[in-house]
Design a protein around this motif. Structure first.
Motif, PDB file in Angstrom:
ATOM      1  N   ILE A 179       0.748  -1.131  -0.004  1.00  0.00           N
ATOM      2  CA  ILE A 179       0.082   0.016   0.021  1.00  0.00           C
ATOM      3  C   ILE A 179       0.736   1.152  -0.105  1.00  0.00           C
ATOM      4  CG2 ILE A 179      -1.803   1.211   1.004  1.00  0.00           C
ATOM      5  CD1 ILE A 179      -2.585  -1.315   2.703  1.00  0.00           C
ATOM      6  N   TYR A 189      -3.008   0.476  -4.163  1.00  0.00           N
ATOM      7  CA  TYR A 189      -2.994  -1.046  -3.327  1.00  0.00           C
ATOM      8  C   TYR A 189      -2.596  -1.998  -4.405  1.00  0.00           C
ATOM      9  CZ  TYR A 189      -6.083   1.253   0.219  1.00  0.00           C
ATOM     10  OH  TYR A 189      -6.461   1.815   1.324  1.00  0.00           O
ATOM     11  N   THR A 194      -6.863   4.754  -5.518  1.00  0.00           N
ATOM     12  CA  THR A 194      -8.091   4.837  -4.945  1.00  0.00           C
ATOM     13  C   THR A 194      -9.370   5.213  -5.502  1.00  0.00           C
ATOM     14  OG1 THR A 194      -7.392   6.937  -3.683  1.00  0.00           O
ATOM     15  CG2 THR A 194      -7.274   4.896  -2.430  1.00  0.00           C
ATOM     16  N   GLN A 198     -12.320   2.344  -0.386  1.00  0.00           N
ATOM     17  CA  GLN A 198     -12.146   1.623   1.110  1.00  0.00           C
ATOM     18  C   GLN A 198     -13.269   1.194   1.766  1.00  0.00           C
ATOM     19  OE1 GLN A 198      -9.732   5.092   2.459  1.00  0.00           O
ATOM     20  NE2 GLN A 198      -7.663   4.124   1.956  1.00  0.00           N
ATOM     21  N   CYS A 231     -10.951  -1.550  -2.025  1.00  0.00           N
ATOM     22  CA  CYS A 231      -9.511  -1.546  -2.241  1.00  0.00           C
ATOM     23  C   CYS A 231      -8.743  -2.595  -1.475  1.00  0.00           C
ATOM     24  CB  CYS A 231      -8.909   0.003  -1.586  1.00  0.00           C
ATOM     25  SG  CYS A 231      -9.508   1.426  -2.684  1.00  0.00           S
ATOM     26  N   GLU A 232      -9.400  -2.861  -0.521  1.00  0.00           N
ATOM     27  CA  GLU A 232      -8.715  -3.971   0.421  1.00  0.00           C
ATOM     28  C   GLU A 232      -8.476  -5.319  -0.228  1.00  0.00           C
ATOM     29  OE1 GLU A 232     -10.065  -0.847   2.765  1.00  0.00           O
ATOM     30  OE2 GLU A 232     -11.316  -2.114   1.417  1.00  0.00           O
ATOM     31  N   LEU A 253      -5.323  -6.403  -2.376  1.00  0.00           N
ATOM     32  CA  LEU A 253      -4.299  -6.939  -1.421  1.00  0.00           C
ATOM     33  C   LEU A 253      -4.112  -8.452  -1.412  1.00  0.00           C
ATOM     34  CD1 LEU A 253      -4.403  -4.352   1.315  1.00  0.00           C
ATOM     35  CD2 LEU A 253      -3.051  -4.247  -0.749  1.00  0.00           C
TER      36      LEU A 253
END
Length: 150
Positions: free
Chosen positions: A68, A78, A85, A90, A101-102, A105
């Protein structure tokens, strides 16, 4: 009172251990050839563009899905593809790519690969600073045929 404190400490340690194990399962740092094969075979990336993508990802995220980056303009980028973003939101689905966004990962690259291809189709590789600085010159691109047999 002392027994309660000890029990709480023990519980806290288990939560930390489980959380760190969980993160290790979700994120991954890829090896160059492993990632090239995955992008080609599982996510439909064009073979002719694969060296550009690998160069880009090596310079943007060091092939790490957990990266990040806080950008100077206040936005964040990300994951493996360092998606900004404005393409994700988020804590809930949103943005141009309609993803959290998470979720970018995760080592499961389905959504991040789809969003990255969408960005590349609409804006080109110039969207990523790593491409502009390092991968624009074709002499800097990895020869995946020699290195990985692709």
């Amino acid at each position: 009172m002392r027994t309660q404190s000890l029990a709480l400490l023990s519980l806290s340690l288990w939560v930390i251990i489980i959380s760190s194990s969980f993160d290790a399962v979700l994120s991954k740092r890829y090896m160059r050839c492993e990632l090239a094969r995955k992008l080609l075979q599982q996510h439909g990336f064009e073979r002719s563009l694969l060296p550009v993508w690998i160069c880009l990802l090596e310079h943007e995220s060091d092939l790490d899905t957990a990266k990040i980056t806080a950008n100077p303009n206040g936005s964040s980028s990300y994951g493996l593809f360092q998606i900004n973003t404005r393409y994700c939101q988020q804590d809930r689905r949103g943005g141009v790519c309609n993803i959290k966004c998470e979720d970018l990962l995760d080592e499961n690259l389905r959504e991040s690969a789809s969003c990255a291809k969408r960005i590349q189709t609409s804006e080109g590789f110039r969207h990523w600073n790593g491409w502009q600085r390092y991968c624009r010159n074709t002499q800097n691109l990895p020869n995946l045929k020699v290195i990985c047999g692709i």
